[in-house]
Write a protein that holds these residues in place. Structure first.
Motif, short mmCIF file in Angstrom:
data_model
loop_
_atom_site.label_atom_id
_atom_site.label_comp_id
_atom_site.label_asym_id
_atom_site.label_seq_id
_atom_site.Cartn_x
_atom_site.Cartn_y
_atom_site.Cartn_z
N SER A 140 77.87 14.81 94.26
CA SER A 140 77.73 13.85 95.35
C SER A 140 77.44 14.61 96.63
CB SER A 140 79.00 13.01 95.50
OG SER A 140 78.84 12.04 96.50
N TYR A 145 74.91 10.20 94.92
CA TYR A 145 74.92 10.68 93.54
C TYR A 145 73.59 11.37 93.25
CZ TYR A 145 75.93 10.29 88.47
OH TYR A 145 76.19 10.53 87.14
N ASP A 199 70.96 5.97 90.41
CA ASP A 199 72.17 6.19 89.61
C ASP A 199 71.90 5.96 88.13
OD1 ASP A 199 73.35 6.59 92.06
OD2 ASP A 199 74.91 5.08 91.82
#
Length: 229
Positions: A140, A145, A199
C-alpha cells in the motif's frame, strides 16, 4: 519354327492366369495442429475484444518458456501499439481459454501522447519499458493498493525495481478522463489502471504470474530471447 511356336504357346499359357491387382500406395496425409491458433481461436471474452494474434503469439511463446517457473499460470498482455483510449490490457487464463479482464492502461509520460512510441529502461526516463515481467508482492503506497514487478529481460526492463515500476490505480487512467482529454493521463512509467479496476486486476495477477508489454520497437523485437520461437 518349332521353338518359336512353343515360346508363343508358353507366353499365352502364362497370360491366361489372373494377374495380381497391385495398387499404388497413396502418400500419407500429414496434418499439423497449431496450439497457439487453437488457444487463440478459443478465447472467450465478455467484451468481445481480443489482443491481436501477432501480439498474443509473442506473449504465449514467452509464457510457454517461463510457465514452469511461475506460481500462477495467468498471463497478462499489454499492447502499447494501440492508443491509450483502447482497452489494450488483457488478463488471460491460457489453460481455460478465458479472458478474465480487459481494460485501458496508461503508459509513461515521456513515451508519447495518445500513442506510446518511445521506450526506456533508464531510471528517471519516465518512459514505459517493454518485455516480460514477473509479478511480485503487493503493498500500500501513495496510489493505494499496488503491485511490484520484476523485469525479466536484461537491458529492456531489468531496472523495474529500481525505477519503482508497479501496477497501481489512478484516476487519470479512467475512460472518463480519456473522453474529456482525448487520451488517458500518463504515468512516470508504470502501467496504471483505472482506480475502480486496479484492486481486482492486482488480485488476479499478483505473486508470480507473467506480464508481457508489447510495443512497436524493432530493437526489442529483434533481440528479445523470450519471443523468439
Amino acid at each position: 519354327m518349332l521353338y518359336q511356336t512353343l515360346a508363343i504357346t508358353f507366353l499365352l499359357f502364362i497370360g491366361s492366369f489372373p494377374q495380381p491387382n497391385i495398387k499404388a500406395e497413396k502418400p500419407a496425409i500429414i496434418t499439423s495442429i497449431d496450439p497457439i491458433s487453437t488457444i487463440y481461436n478459443g478465447l472467450q471474452s465478455s467484451t468481445g475484444v481480443l489482443p491481436s494474434k501477432e501480439v498474443f503469439t509473442l506473449a504465449f511463446q514467452g509464457w510457454t518458456k517461463m510457465k514452469e517457473d511461475l506460481k500462477s499460470k495467468v498471463l497478462t498482455v499489454i499492447d502499447f501499439s494501440l492508443p491509450s483510449t483502447a482497452k489494450r490490457m488483457w488478463i488471460i487464463d491460457p489453460e481455460k481459454g478465458e479472458i478474465l479482464l480487459n481494460s485501458v492502461v496508461s503508459h509513461g509520460r515521456n513515451s508519447g501522447e495518445l500513442m506510446a512510441i518511445s521506450f526506456s529502461n533508464q531510471p528517471e526516463s519516465y518512459k514505459s519499458s517493454l518485455g516480460f515481467y514477473k509479478t511480485a508482492e503487493t503493498y500500500s503506497g501513495k496510489h493505494g493498493y499496488s503491485l511490484r514487478l520484476d523485469g525479466l529481460e536484461k537491458g529492456f526492463n531489468d531496472q523495474a525495481r529500481n525505477r519503482a515500476i508497479v501496477i497501481h490505480g489512478a484516476d487519470y487512467a479512467r475512460e472518463e478522463f480519456a473522453k474529456s482529454v482525448g487520451r488517458l493521463g500518463r504515468s512516470l512509467g508504470c502501467p496504471a489502471l483505472p482506480s475502480e479496476l486496479s484492486d481486482q486486476a492486482i488480485d488476479l495477477i499478483k505473486e508470480g504470474s507473467l506480464l508481457f508489454i508489447y510495443g512497436q520497437d524493432e530493437n526489442y523485437l529483434n533481440k528479445s530471447s523470450l519471443i523468439q520461437a
